[in-house]
Design a protein around this motif. Structure first.
Motif, PDB file in Angstrom:
ATOM      1  N   VAL A 125      18.069  34.221  -6.634  1.00 31.84           N
ATOM      2  CA  VAL A 125      16.847  33.465  -6.430  1.00 31.84           C
ATOM      3  C   VAL A 125      16.068  33.294  -7.732  1.00 31.84           C
ATOM      4  N   SER A 126      16.179  34.229  -8.664  1.00 31.67           N
ATOM      5  CA  SER A 126      15.425  34.144  -9.917  1.00 31.67           C
ATOM      6  C   SER A 126      15.760  32.865 -10.690  1.00 31.67           C
ATOM      7  N   VAL A 127      17.005  32.421 -10.656  1.00 33.79           N
ATOM      8  CA  VAL A 127      17.414  31.198 -11.344  1.00 33.79           C
ATOM      9  C   VAL A 127      16.694  29.990 -10.737  1.00 33.79           C
ATOM     10  N   THR A 163      22.746  32.884  -3.404  1.00 33.35           N
ATOM     11  CA  THR A 163      22.342  33.930  -2.469  1.00 33.35           C
ATOM     12  C   THR A 163      21.523  33.297  -1.349  1.00 33.35           C
ATOM     13  N   ASP A 164      21.400  34.016  -0.237  1.00 30.68           N
ATOM     14  CA  ASP A 164      20.571  33.542   0.870  1.00 30.68           C
ATOM     15  C   ASP A 164      19.121  33.383   0.418  1.00 30.68           C
ATOM     16  N   ASP A 165      18.638  34.298  -0.430  1.00 30.39           N
ATOM     17  CA  ASP A 165      17.267  34.209  -0.936  1.00 30.39           C
ATOM     18  C   ASP A 165      17.056  32.944  -1.767  1.00 30.39           C
ATOM     19  N   ALA A 166      18.035  32.585  -2.567  1.00 29.23           N
ATOM     20  CA  ALA A 166      17.932  31.373  -3.385  1.00 29.23           C
ATOM     21  C   ALA A 166      17.853  30.148  -2.483  1.00 29.23           C
ATOM     22  N   GLN A 167      18.675  30.115  -1.449  1.00 25.99           N
ATOM     23  CA  GLN A 167      18.664  28.988  -0.520  1.00 25.99           C
ATOM     24  C   GLN A 167      17.334  28.914   0.227  1.00 25.99           C
ATOM     25  N   ALA A 168      16.818  30.064   0.649  1.00 20.28           N
ATOM     26  CA  ALA A 168      15.541  30.098   1.367  1.00 20.28           C
ATOM     27  C   ALA A 168      14.398  29.621   0.472  1.00 20.28           C
ATOM     28  N   PHE A 169      14.411  30.029  -0.798  1.00 23.34           N
ATOM     29  CA  PHE A 169      13.359  29.624  -1.730  1.00 23.34           C
ATOM     30  C   PHE A 169      13.369  28.107  -1.939  1.00 23.34           C
ATOM     31  N   ALA A 170      14.554  27.511  -2.029  1.00 22.77           N
ATOM     32  CA  ALA A 170      14.674  26.075  -2.289  1.00 22.77           C
ATOM     33  C   ALA A 170      14.258  25.232  -1.087  1.00 22.77           C
ATOM     34  N   ASP A 171      14.338  25.804   0.123  1.00 22.08           N
ATOM     35  CA  ASP A 171      13.959  25.058   1.328  1.00 22.08           C
ATOM     36  C   ASP A 171      12.502  24.618   1.247  1.00 22.08           C
ATOM     37  N   GLY A 172      12.265  23.350   1.543  1.00 21.31           N
ATOM     38  CA  GLY A 172      10.906  22.819   1.533  1.00 21.31           C
ATOM     39  C   GLY A 172      10.417  22.389   0.165  1.00 21.31           C
TER      40      GLY A 172
END
Length: 125
Positions: free
Chosen positions: A14-16, A41-50
């Motif tokens: 997610v940091s990237v 990662t799942d966190d990266a995908q969640a952060f990009a949502d929206g």
């Protein structure tokens, strides 16, 4: 904005995505893409949502490339073609100039199917 990552051993964290989002906001960019040869990662995908950030993983990248490139196309070759056949696959050979190694600057014939075939022959004047 586009950022590319070559991650095969682990997933892009997610940091990237957060860092690119920060650059996107600071530069007032309309959107961004993060492209990887691996996965996110799942966190990266969640952060990009929206957010206007599109994540393109290796599977999507390969599928997109295969879907847009004609199957019969070959890369353009700018070297001089010849009537010499490849000793490995019998395809046409192309006159090339070595860029590195002990033969740097010398000409040789390389297979027109490079990099799939790495057949070569010496160029004799």
């Amino acid at each position: 904005l586009v950022q590319c990552k070559h991650w095969k051993a682990s997933k892009v964290p997610v940091s990237v995505v957060r860092e690119l989002y920060g650059v996107m906001v600071a530069e007032q960019a309309a959107g961004a893409f993060v492209v990887t040869s691996g996965q996110f990662t799942d966190d990266a995908q969640a952060f990009a949502d929206g957010k206007n950030i599109q994540l393109i993983d290796g599977r999507l990248l390969v599928g997109t490339i295969k879907g847009r490139m004609p199957q019969a196309s070959k890369p353009a070759i700018t070297s001089v073609k010849s009537a010499i056949s490849c000793p490995v696959c019998s395809s046409e050979m192309v006159l090339r100039t070595a860029k590195r190694g002990v033969n740097a600057g010398n000409q040789f014939y390389g297979c027109s199917n490079y990099p799939s075939c790495r057949g070569t022959k010496p160029h004799q004047l």
